[in-house]
Design a protein around this motif. Structure first.
Motif, PDB file in Angstrom:
ATOM      1  N   ASN A   1      -1.806  -7.780   0.718  1.00 47.64           N
ATOM      2  CA  ASN A   1      -2.192  -6.679  -0.170  1.00 47.64           C
ATOM      3  C   ASN A   1      -1.197  -6.494  -1.307  1.00 47.64           C
ATOM      4  OD1 ASN A   1      -4.486  -6.174   1.281  1.00 47.64           O
ATOM      5  ND2 ASN A   1      -3.572  -4.586   2.553  1.00 47.64           N
ATOM      6  N   LYS A   2       0.076  -6.577  -0.972  1.00 52.54           N
ATOM      7  CA  LYS A   2       1.124  -6.407  -1.990  1.00 52.54           C
ATOM      8  C   LYS A   2       1.040  -7.547  -3.017  1.00 52.54           C
ATOM      9  CE  LYS A   2       6.017  -5.453  -2.424  1.00 52.54           C
ATOM     10  NZ  LYS A   2       7.338  -5.629  -1.855  1.00 52.54           N
TER      11      LYS A   2
ATOM     12  N   MET B   1       7.433  -7.185   7.423  1.00 55.43           N
ATOM     13  CA  MET B   1       6.159  -6.786   6.812  1.00 55.43           C
ATOM     14  C   MET B   1       5.032  -7.610   7.426  1.00 55.43           C
ATOM     15  SD  MET B   1       5.147  -6.675   2.777  1.00 55.43           S
ATOM     16  CE  MET B   1       6.482  -5.637   2.248  1.00 55.43           C
ATOM     17  N   SER B   2       3.971  -6.948   7.819  1.00 55.38           N
ATOM     18  CA  SER B   2       2.850  -7.659   8.435  1.00 55.38           C
ATOM     19  C   SER B   2       2.158  -8.525   7.390  1.00 55.38           C
ATOM     20  CB  SER B   2       1.856  -6.668   9.024  1.00 55.38           C
ATOM     21  OG  SER B   2       1.140  -6.042   7.987  1.00 55.38           O
ATOM     22  N   ASP B   3       1.408  -9.529   7.903  1.00 52.29           N
ATOM     23  CA  ASP B   3       0.683 -10.440   7.009  1.00 52.29           C
ATOM     24  C   ASP B   3      -0.257  -9.680   6.081  1.00 52.29           C
ATOM     25  OD1 ASP B   3       1.893 -12.696   7.753  1.00 52.29           O
ATOM     26  OD2 ASP B   3       0.209 -13.606   8.795  1.00 52.29           O
ATOM     27  N   ASN B   4      -0.934  -8.667   6.663  1.00 50.90           N
ATOM     28  CA  ASN B   4      -1.875  -7.873   5.881  1.00 50.90           C
ATOM     29  C   ASN B   4      -1.203  -7.160   4.720  1.00 50.90           C
ATOM     30  OD1 ASN B   4      -4.537  -8.025   6.261  1.00 50.90           O
ATOM     31  ND2 ASN B   4      -4.743  -6.138   7.456  1.00 50.90           N
ATOM     32  N   LYS B   5      -0.070  -6.542   5.016  1.00 57.64           N
ATOM     33  CA  LYS B   5       0.673  -5.821   3.969  1.00 57.64           C
ATOM     34  C   LYS B   5       1.172  -6.787   2.910  1.00 57.64           C
ATOM     35  CE  LYS B   5       2.352  -1.543   6.021  1.00 57.64           C
ATOM     36  NZ  LYS B   5       3.506  -0.900   6.665  1.00 57.64           N
ATOM     37  N   THR B   6       1.629  -7.955   3.353  1.00 54.71           N
ATOM     38  CA  THR B   6       2.114  -8.980   2.416  1.00 54.71           C
ATOM     39  C   THR B   6       0.998  -9.405   1.476  1.00 54.71           C
ATOM     40  OG1 THR B   6       3.596  -9.795   4.132  1.00 54.71           O
ATOM     41  CG2 THR B   6       3.257 -11.238   2.244  1.00 54.71           C
TER      42      THR B   6
ATOM     43  N   GLU C   1      -2.136  -7.063  -5.198  1.00 55.63           N
ATOM     44  CA  GLU C   1      -1.983  -5.976  -6.180  1.00 55.63           C
ATOM     45  C   GLU C   1      -1.075  -6.399  -7.331  1.00 55.63           C
ATOM     46  OE1 GLU C   1      -3.922  -3.323  -6.535  1.00 55.63           O
ATOM     47  OE2 GLU C   1      -4.879  -4.262  -4.806  1.00 55.63           O
TER      48      GLU C   1
END
Length: 197
Positions: free
Chosen positions: A8-9, A1-6, A12
């Protein structure tokens, strides 16, 4: 998982965590305290040391009713910089119907951290600072503006990842997480309180 996705998750799920606390308590008292170590101790503290101190703080909550009796949640971002060494950005969340003096509570948390670390610990009580956008202090359930500030300026900061403040130099366990928070509270009812989106 990319840093950005991490990020955001993480952000949230942390907003959902605060939502759940707001559904359970009509007012939340939000206290932000940065915890670290004084020089020269900060030069030799590794992540395991800071984790042990922070976990002791969490485990000792029952024995410290003057500080933690009405605490209902927490968030913590662990960081490392050459200048400060390992330090923790923490947010302690209290039942706002029982705790009103947020800055005073920040002082108490800092004093307890100093005691817990045998005088090696340092702290900065963010609730005593005048911020342009103040997301800490008393958060009423209906105050959507303040909640937005909390999400945008406090929660998003705690959920970030930053290569410059990478924990790698002080990390011995690859499973160590930079960000931790309390357990999602059980909902009072299936419907919950209606929220303004």
């Amino acid at each position: 998982m990319s840093d950005n996705k991490t990020v955001n998750k993480r952000l949230e799920s942390t907003k959902e965590y605060i939502d759940a606390l707001q559904d359970k308590y009509s007012k939340l008292c939000v206290v932000r305290v940065d915890l670290g170590y004084k020089k020269p101790h900060s030069d030799s503290i590794v992540l395991d040391d800071a984790n042990n101190d922070f976990n002791r703080m969490l485990n000792n909550r029952r024995g410290k009713p003057s500080v933690f009796k009405d605490q209902v949640g927490y968030m913590c971002l662990k960081e490392y910089t050459e200048d400060k060494g390992v330090h923790l950005h923490t947010v302690f969340i209290y039942d706002g119907n029982k705790v009103q003096k947020d800055a005073h509570m920040g002082d108490k948390i800092g004093e307890y951290w100093k005691e817990l670390t045998d005088g090696k610990g340092s702290h900065f009580n963010c609730n005593r600072k005048k911020y342009k956008h103040k997301g800490v202090g008393m958060l009423h359930h209906s105050d959507t503006d303040k909640r937005e500030i909390l999400d945008e300026y406090v929660t998003s900061y705690l959920c970030k990842t930053d290569e410059e403040q990478d924990l790698a130099p002080v990390k011995s366990n690859s499973k160590d997480r930079a960000f931790v928070r309390g357990i999602m509270p059980k909902s009072k009812s299936k419907t919950g309180r209606p929220r303004n989106k």
